[in-house]
Write an enzyme that holds these catalytic residues in place. Structure first.
Site, PDB file in Angstrom:
ATOM      1  N   GLU A 116       0.824  -1.214   0.000  1.00 38.25           N
ATOM      2  CA  GLU A 116       0.000   0.000   0.000  1.00 38.25           C
ATOM      3  C   GLU A 116       0.857   1.262   0.000  1.00 38.25           C
ATOM      4  O   GLU A 116       0.348   2.356   0.249  1.00 38.25           O
ATOM      5  CB  GLU A 116      -0.953   0.020   1.210  1.00 38.25           C
ATOM      6  CG  GLU A 116      -1.863  -1.179   1.344  1.00 38.25           C
ATOM      7  CD  GLU A 116      -2.883  -1.327   0.219  1.00 38.25           C
ATOM      8  OE1 GLU A 116      -2.884  -0.501  -0.716  1.00 38.25           O
ATOM      9  OE2 GLU A 116      -3.662  -2.291   0.285  1.00 38.25           O
ATOM     10  N   HIS A 140      -2.772   2.519   8.225  1.00 42.54           N
ATOM     11  CA  HIS A 140      -3.841   1.681   7.685  1.00 42.54           C
ATOM     12  C   HIS A 140      -3.994   0.458   8.574  1.00 42.54           C
ATOM     13  O   HIS A 140      -3.008  -0.228   8.874  1.00 42.54           O
ATOM     14  CB  HIS A 140      -3.487   1.263   6.255  1.00 42.54           C
ATOM     15  CG  HIS A 140      -4.369   0.188   5.698  1.00 42.54           C
ATOM     16  ND1 HIS A 140      -5.740   0.311   5.618  1.00 42.54           N
ATOM     17  CD2 HIS A 140      -4.074  -1.027   5.178  1.00 42.54           C
ATOM     18  CE1 HIS A 140      -6.238  -0.788   5.073  1.00 42.54           C
ATOM     19  NE2 HIS A 140      -5.259  -1.623   4.803  1.00 42.54           N
ATOM     20  N   HIS A 142      -7.021  -2.842   9.982  1.00 44.53           N
ATOM     21  CA  HIS A 142      -8.215  -3.629   9.656  1.00 44.53           C
ATOM     22  C   HIS A 142      -9.080  -3.801  10.906  1.00 44.53           C
ATOM     23  O   HIS A 142      -9.232  -4.925  11.396  1.00 44.53           O
ATOM     24  CB  HIS A 142      -7.802  -5.020   9.138  1.00 44.53           C
ATOM     25  CG  HIS A 142      -7.054  -5.028   7.844  1.00 44.53           C
ATOM     26  ND1 HIS A 142      -6.487  -6.164   7.314  1.00 44.53           N
ATOM     27  CD2 HIS A 142      -6.799  -4.039   6.953  1.00 44.53           C
ATOM     28  CE1 HIS A 142      -5.902  -5.879   6.151  1.00 44.53           C
ATOM     29  NE2 HIS A 142      -6.069  -4.591   5.916  1.00 44.53           N
ATOM     30  N   GLU A 170     -17.511  12.152  22.288  1.00 43.06           N
ATOM     31  CA  GLU A 170     -16.229  12.784  21.954  1.00 43.06           C
ATOM     32  C   GLU A 170     -15.951  12.806  20.441  1.00 43.06           C
ATOM     33  O   GLU A 170     -15.056  13.526  19.983  1.00 43.06           O
ATOM     34  CB  GLU A 170     -15.083  12.026  22.641  1.00 43.06           C
ATOM     35  CG  GLU A 170     -15.120  12.073  24.157  1.00 43.06           C
ATOM     36  CD  GLU A 170     -14.707  13.436  24.702  1.00 43.06           C
ATOM     37  OE1 GLU A 170     -13.645  13.926  24.314  1.00 43.06           O
ATOM     38  OE2 GLU A 170     -15.462  13.992  25.513  1.00 43.06           O
ATOM     39  N   HIS A 211     -12.763  -3.537   3.949  1.00 40.48           N
ATOM     40  CA  HIS A 211     -11.314  -3.711   4.044  1.00 40.48           C
ATOM     41  C   HIS A 211     -10.725  -3.085   5.309  1.00 40.48           C
ATOM     42  O   HIS A 211     -10.072  -3.780   6.095  1.00 40.48           O
ATOM     43  CB  HIS A 211     -10.658  -3.125   2.783  1.00 40.48           C
ATOM     44  CG  HIS A 211      -9.174  -3.321   2.723  1.00 40.48           C
ATOM     45  ND1 HIS A 211      -8.495  -3.555   1.555  1.00 40.48           N
ATOM     46  CD2 HIS A 211      -8.224  -3.307   3.692  1.00 40.48           C
ATOM     47  CE1 HIS A 211      -7.205  -3.700   1.808  1.00 40.48           C
ATOM     48  NE2 HIS A 211      -7.017  -3.546   3.098  1.00 40.48           N
TER      49      HIS A 211
HETATM   50  P1  13P Z   1       1.107  -5.343   3.128  1.00 37.18           P
HETATM   51  O1  13P Z   1       1.497  -6.616   3.848  1.00 37.18           O
HETATM   52  O2  13P Z   1       1.686  -5.283   1.732  1.00 37.18           O
HETATM   53  O3  13P Z   1       1.412  -4.115   3.944  1.00 37.18           O
HETATM   54  O4  13P Z   1      -0.472  -5.392   2.902  1.00 37.18           O
HETATM   55  C1  13P Z   1      -1.349  -5.514   3.987  1.00 37.18           C
HETATM   56  C2  13P Z   1      -2.645  -4.831   3.762  1.00 37.18           C
HETATM   57  O5  13P Z   1      -3.327  -4.476   4.694  1.00 37.18           O
HETATM   58  C3  13P Z   1      -3.086  -4.565   2.366  1.00 37.18           C
HETATM   59  O6  13P Z   1      -4.152  -3.663   2.332  1.00 37.18           O
HETATM   60 ZN    ZN Z   2      -5.303  -3.653   4.220  1.00 39.60          ZN
END
Ligand code: 13P
Ligand code: ZN
Length: 274
Positions: A116, A140, A142, A170, A211
């Site tokens: 990413e 980023h 999940h 908040e 995602h």
């Molecule tokens: P990477 O292992 O390449 O960082 O990818 C993980 C991920 O969350 C892809 O969206």
């Molecule tokens: Zn991801």
């Protein structure tokens, strides 16, 4: 004294560990990049190796030419960053056109920056411009509750922002501008990078449908705090929807959101209020 004793590297590793402990990084899920200050690059430079080859990114950010980024590696696990940093994370230098990186430290045994990296890089580019250079962190993750919300709410910034603002008092103070929403797209390439960075011109957080979430900020505390606050609000939303079987008896009204904003001196995005 080694590079792992440099304060910014220690703080970066701590944030990776914090994210792992929150449960936001199954397997290699998620990635973190940090745009280093000149004095931080200087502190790390004695430990740099002969740089690797330049690698084109497929995107360009001219305002990031010559910058250095700490980055997690592609396919690397947040769980392993603290016990094995040299294989899990690295430092890349950006070329003078702002369209390629090369590795100067870490990512040992042929590892590469996160897949990413184009999204991180374009988000850095627009957030640096939007914040007059203050933005340094793109994160980023999940987080499960926020991802769950993307199956049951319309994929609009207005729907997500209102749901999150009203889930915890908040929230409007922490993200008064709201959150953007990117529809489902193939991850890892230039298309999703450009779509996300278009939203990041306006928002400091963007949801990726089915995602995860991208957050930006000036430092690790603020950026981790934004991720944490949004996911906590998402958890409350999911709990309330589940407990009430979709029936909500009362919530924070729009005039009450405005009252919070007045009291805390923040400007709410009026597009998201009735
Ligand atoms: P990477 O292992 O390449 O960082 O990818 C993980 C991920 O969350 C892809 O969206
Ligand atoms: Zn991801």
């Amino acid at each position: 004294m080694g590079i792992l004793d440099v304060e910014i590297v220690k703080l970066y590793i701590r944030m990776c560990q914090d994210g792992w402990e929150q449960g936001w990084h199954e397997r290699n899920g998620g990635n973190l990049t940090y745009r280093m200050k000149a004095e931080e690059v200087d502190a790390c430079r004695p430990f740099f190796r002969t740089p690797g080859e330049w690698v084109q990114m497929g995107v360009t950010g001219e305002n990031l030419a010559g910058e250095y980024f700490l980055t997690t590696g592609s396919g690397k696990y947040f769980r392993n960053v603290q016990p094995d940093p040299t294989h899990s994370i690295g430092i890349v230098e950006i070329n003078d056109k702002g369209d390629a990186w090369r590795i100067v430290w870490g990512l040992e045994n042929g590892a590469r920056p996160t897949s990413e990296f184009p999204s991180h890089f374009m988000n850095h580019s627009v957030r640096v411009a939007a914040t007059d250079g203050a933005c340094r962190v793109i994160y980023h993750a999940h987080p499960a509750n926020l991802i769950a919300m993307t199956y049951v709410l319309p994929l609009t910034a207005r729907d997500f922002t209102r749901a999150l603002w009203k889930s915890a008092t908040e929230c409007p103070v922490v993200f008064p501008g709201g959150v953007g929403v990117v529809p489902w797209m193939v991850p890892g390439g230039a298309d999703i990078a450009l779509a996300t960075s278009e939203l990041m011109k306006q928002y400091d957080a963007a949801v990726w449908a089915h995602h995860g979430l991208f957050c930006s900020g000036p430092d690790f505390d603020t950026t981790f705090g934004l991720m944490h606050t949004i996911e906590k609000a998402a958890q409350i939303w999911i709990l309330a929807q589940s407990a009430g079987q979709g029936k909500i008896l009362q919530t924070i009204r729009d005039d009450e959101l405005r009252a919070i904003a007045t009291e805390f001196g923040v400007q709410l995005n009026e597009d998201f209020l009735d």
